[in-house]
Scaffold this motif. Structure first.
Motif, mmCIF file in Angstrom:
data_model
loop_
_atom_site.group_PDB
_atom_site.id
_atom_site.type_symbol
_atom_site.label_atom_id
_atom_site.label_comp_id
_atom_site.label_asym_id
_atom_site.label_seq_id
_atom_site.Cartn_x
_atom_site.Cartn_y
_atom_site.Cartn_z
ATOM 1 N N PRO A 57 0.848 -1.303 0.059
ATOM 2 C CA PRO A 57 -0.059 0.209 0.009
ATOM 3 C C PRO A 57 0.742 1.076 -0.016
ATOM 4 C CG PRO A 57 -0.855 -1.728 1.782
ATOM 5 C CD PRO A 57 0.597 -1.942 1.321
ATOM 6 N N ASP A 58 0.214 2.549 -0.322
ATOM 7 C CA ASP A 58 1.032 3.691 -0.342
ATOM 8 C C ASP A 58 1.112 4.389 0.956
ATOM 9 O OD1 ASP A 58 1.722 3.887 -3.317
ATOM 10 O OD2 ASP A 58 -0.431 3.655 -3.420
ATOM 11 N N LEU A 59 -0.088 4.302 1.710
ATOM 12 C CA LEU A 59 -0.184 4.759 3.142
ATOM 13 C C LEU A 59 -1.036 3.974 3.795
ATOM 14 C CD1 LEU A 59 -1.484 8.395 1.799
ATOM 15 C CD2 LEU A 59 0.935 7.856 2.335
ATOM 16 N N LEU A 60 -0.759 4.094 5.250
ATOM 17 C CA LEU A 60 -1.556 3.420 6.421
ATOM 18 C C LEU A 60 -1.918 4.145 7.269
ATOM 19 C CD1 LEU A 60 0.981 0.432 7.138
ATOM 20 C CD2 LEU A 60 -1.181 0.482 5.361
ATOM 21 N N LEU A 61 -3.218 4.393 7.651
ATOM 22 C CA LEU A 61 -3.529 5.010 8.801
ATOM 23 C C LEU A 61 -3.805 3.812 9.882
ATOM 24 C CD1 LEU A 61 -4.787 6.828 6.511
ATOM 25 C CD2 LEU A 61 -6.584 7.485 7.941
ATOM 26 N N SER A 62 -2.489 3.716 10.550
ATOM 27 C CA SER A 62 -2.319 2.567 11.200
ATOM 28 C C SER A 62 -3.339 2.168 12.409
ATOM 29 C CB SER A 62 -0.741 2.463 11.881
ATOM 30 O OG SER A 62 -0.028 2.661 10.838
ATOM 31 N N ARG A 65 -6.548 0.886 11.061
ATOM 32 C CA ARG A 65 -6.355 -0.450 10.220
ATOM 33 C C ARG A 65 -6.874 -0.050 8.691
ATOM 34 N NH1 ARG A 65 -2.750 -3.936 11.510
ATOM 35 N NH2 ARG A 65 -4.107 -5.802 10.552
ATOM 36 N N ILE A 66 -6.459 1.103 8.188
ATOM 37 C CA ILE A 66 -6.866 1.429 7.121
ATOM 38 C C ILE A 66 -5.391 1.537 5.817
ATOM 39 C CG2 ILE A 66 -7.799 3.168 5.182
ATOM 40 C CD1 ILE A 66 -9.391 4.316 7.630
ATOM 41 N N THR A 125 -8.942 -2.379 6.576
ATOM 42 C CA THR A 125 -10.120 -1.768 5.773
ATOM 43 C C THR A 125 -9.101 -1.263 4.641
ATOM 44 O OG1 THR A 125 -11.714 -1.246 7.343
ATOM 45 C CG2 THR A 125 -11.414 -0.113 5.351
ATOM 46 N N VAL A 126 -9.509 -1.650 3.317
ATOM 47 C CA VAL A 126 -8.780 -1.099 2.226
ATOM 48 C C VAL A 126 -9.314 -0.064 1.308
ATOM 49 C CG1 VAL A 126 -7.545 -1.895 0.030
ATOM 50 C CG2 VAL A 126 -7.829 -3.428 1.974
#
Length: 538
Positions: A57-62, A65-66, A125-126
């Motif tokens: 993935p390019d980014l995570l909202l850790s 869990r996104i 969640t993607v």
């Protein structure tokens, strides 16, 4: 990325493609930087994803869990739709390396689904966005991300899309399954009422004992049906066929459609996001269109917008076999009092006048008509699927029996047969024995195609093969292996008795037709639907 000037002929050469590939950046693209900036302005904290996560993935909202992907339209199969082209192929009409790009982009599309499904399985969640979405509406994309961060994404029908799984009802001997699996789909469930077809299914699929439920679709316990991306239904055509009693959806056989509707209704929030129906063209005209109308409204009531088209197996194999297909897409929410609107649809091979007129004049149906490319022009000839049987083989009829078949032809058809016999080389044709005005007649078809395979239960209704030339005339019945080839299932194991095998193939779908639908309709549709919406863990 600065453009690379094409070669003088206007077509990119290999060196041009290499130059483009060297300039491609897999991370830190302009749309990604724009998106990051918009996230920071909203106070949303993110981090660059580690490379060990599925799909990178390019980014995570850790903390929420996104996982966020920002996908290039060209590389991930979105650019051709933005350009209003009918298919991915049209994007590369003048490109010498067309096959390379098609393979690469379709592989990326398949990986996008697989990596999304893998992340969902790990509890993420993607969110996937096209670069063009970010460029056009960065704030809208951030709004969606913010809502997902605040509320989460409850598992729902859309979350099943990346799995590309399917449940096949009226599964028969599994040719629907073969076609879908060849294009990246995975079977999760199968059902049919016929134990003889189940026996053939078992011979082809080692997992049949786990996947195949034998029983009446009206009585299947809903709780045992797994959630799936797609539900397919090749329900019985007996009461819809022009050759049948024409009792329609209330007939004893074709009323099984309502058992399928019962299943979808009972699945409630687990309802598959996609549905695929298949039947004879008589479905469109049964009871002057009332049955087709009723069936589509039933899907509408369950939340599905619908599309319909007609495909002939002759576009892929040497068999004349026209079938109507309906695809339903689940959309939430649907307005109960949505105003009817007229649908514009062009007449084509896929949507001929009768179907196009039906679509235009049924504005009360919730349609979702998708532009489609023209299917290929069938070039196969009947002789290409025939087994090489010597003239002494027992399958060939005796000379007297062959002469009797010749005598049972009409003067016009017999003249064509005599012309074949007089030829210097071998020619092949298909033939059926029918009863006309109480008399048995043999009807010859010498256009290079077999007639539509039927659900023969005895020798009298089986299709014949005629071999003629060099002053000779031979007749025999079509073999089970030849039937398998006419259905695009060349290597299907044939272990059942002859009539049982013929019945199984005659009551099935043509494999390359299903492959085409998966390649040009289902796969691109899923590729679009997994973007611009949160896909929760499943």
């Amino acid at each position: 990325m600065a453009p690379v000037k094409a070669s003088p002929e206007g077509v990119r050469k290999k060196r041009d493609v290499s130059a483009i590939m060297r300039r491609v950046r897999s991370a830190g693209t302009a749309p990604e930087i724009l998106f990051r900036r918009a996230l920071r302005e909203r106070g949303l904290r993110y981090k660059i994803a580690p490379s060990n996560l599925p799909g990178k993935p390019d980014l995570l909202l850790s903390s929420q869990r996104i996982a966020v992907f920002i996908d290039g339209d060209f590389w991930h199969g979105g650019q051709w739709r933005r350009r209003n082209l009918p298919a991915l192929e049209d994007q590369f009409r003048r490109t010498p390396s067309k096959a390379y790009w098609l393979r690469k982009i379709r592989r990326n599309m398949a990986r996008d689904c697989a990596s999304t499904a893998a992340l969902q399985k790990e509890g993420w969640t993607v969110l996937r966005f096209w670069e063009s979405q970010i460029e056009k509406d960065p704030q809208g994309c951030v709004d969606l991300t913010e809502r997902a961060a605040e509320r989460g994404a409850a598992p729902g029908p859309s979350s099943l899309l990346p799995q590309k799984s399917f449940a096949e009802f009226f599964a028969g001997i599994g040719l629907m399954r073969i076609g879908l699996e060849r294009r990246g789909w995975a079977a999760s469930f199968a059902n049919d009422i016929d134990s003889r077809k189940q026996t053939m299914y078992r011979a082809r699929f080692p997992d049949a004992d786990r996947r195949f439920l034998l029983g009446d679709v009206h009585k299947i316990p809903i709780r045992i049906i797994p959630s799936a991306t797609l539900a397919t239904a090749s329900f019985p055509c007996n009461d819809l066929s022009l050759a049948g009693p024409r009792k329609g959806l209330e007939g004893r056989q074709s009323s099984a459609f309502w058992g399928f509707i019962r299943v979808l209704n009972g699945m409630k929030r687990r309802r598959p996001p996609l549905v695929l129906l298949e039947n004879v063209p008589g479905f469109l005209t049964s009871h002057r269109g009332a049955d087709f109308h009723q069936a589509l409204l039933a899907l509408n009531r369950l939340g599905y917008r619908v599309d319909a088209f007609i495909l002939d197996a002759a576009r892929f194999v040497p068999q004349s076999r026209r079938r109507i297909f309906v695809i339903g897409l689940l959309e939430y929410p649907l307005e109960e009092r949505e105003e009817p609107r007229k649908i514009e649809v062009e007449e084509s091979d896929l949507r001929p006048k009768g179907l196009a007129d039906f679509i235009r004049t049924r504005s009360e149906i919730r349609w979702r008509i998708r532009p489609l490319p023209a299917p290929p022009q069938g070039e196969g000839r009947l002789e290409s699927i025939l087994e090489d049987l010597p003239e002494s083989a027992p399958e060939w009829w005796s000379a007297d029996r062959a002469k009797e078949a010749l005598r049972q032809m009409s003067p016009r058809r017999r003249a064509r047969a005599e012309e074949m016999i007089a030829g210097k080389g071998w020619r092949y044709a298909a033939a059926f024995r029918r009863t006309r005005q109480g008399k048995p007649m043999v009807e010859l078809r010498d256009d290079g195609l077999a007639g539509c395979l039927r659900t023969s239960r005895g020798g009298s209704s089986r299709q014949m093969i005629v071999k003629a030339g060099k002053g000779k005339f031979f007749v025999r019945l079509l073999t089970p292996r030849e039937c398998a080839r006419l259905m695009g299932a060349d290597d299907y194991p044939i272990t059942a008795p002859v009539n049982q095998a013929l019945f199984g193939f005659g009551d099935a779908v043509c494999v390359p037709v299903i492959e085409w639908i998966a390649e040009y309709y289902l796969n691109p549709l899923v590729n679009e639907l997994i973007r611009g919406r949160p896909l929760g863990s499943v």
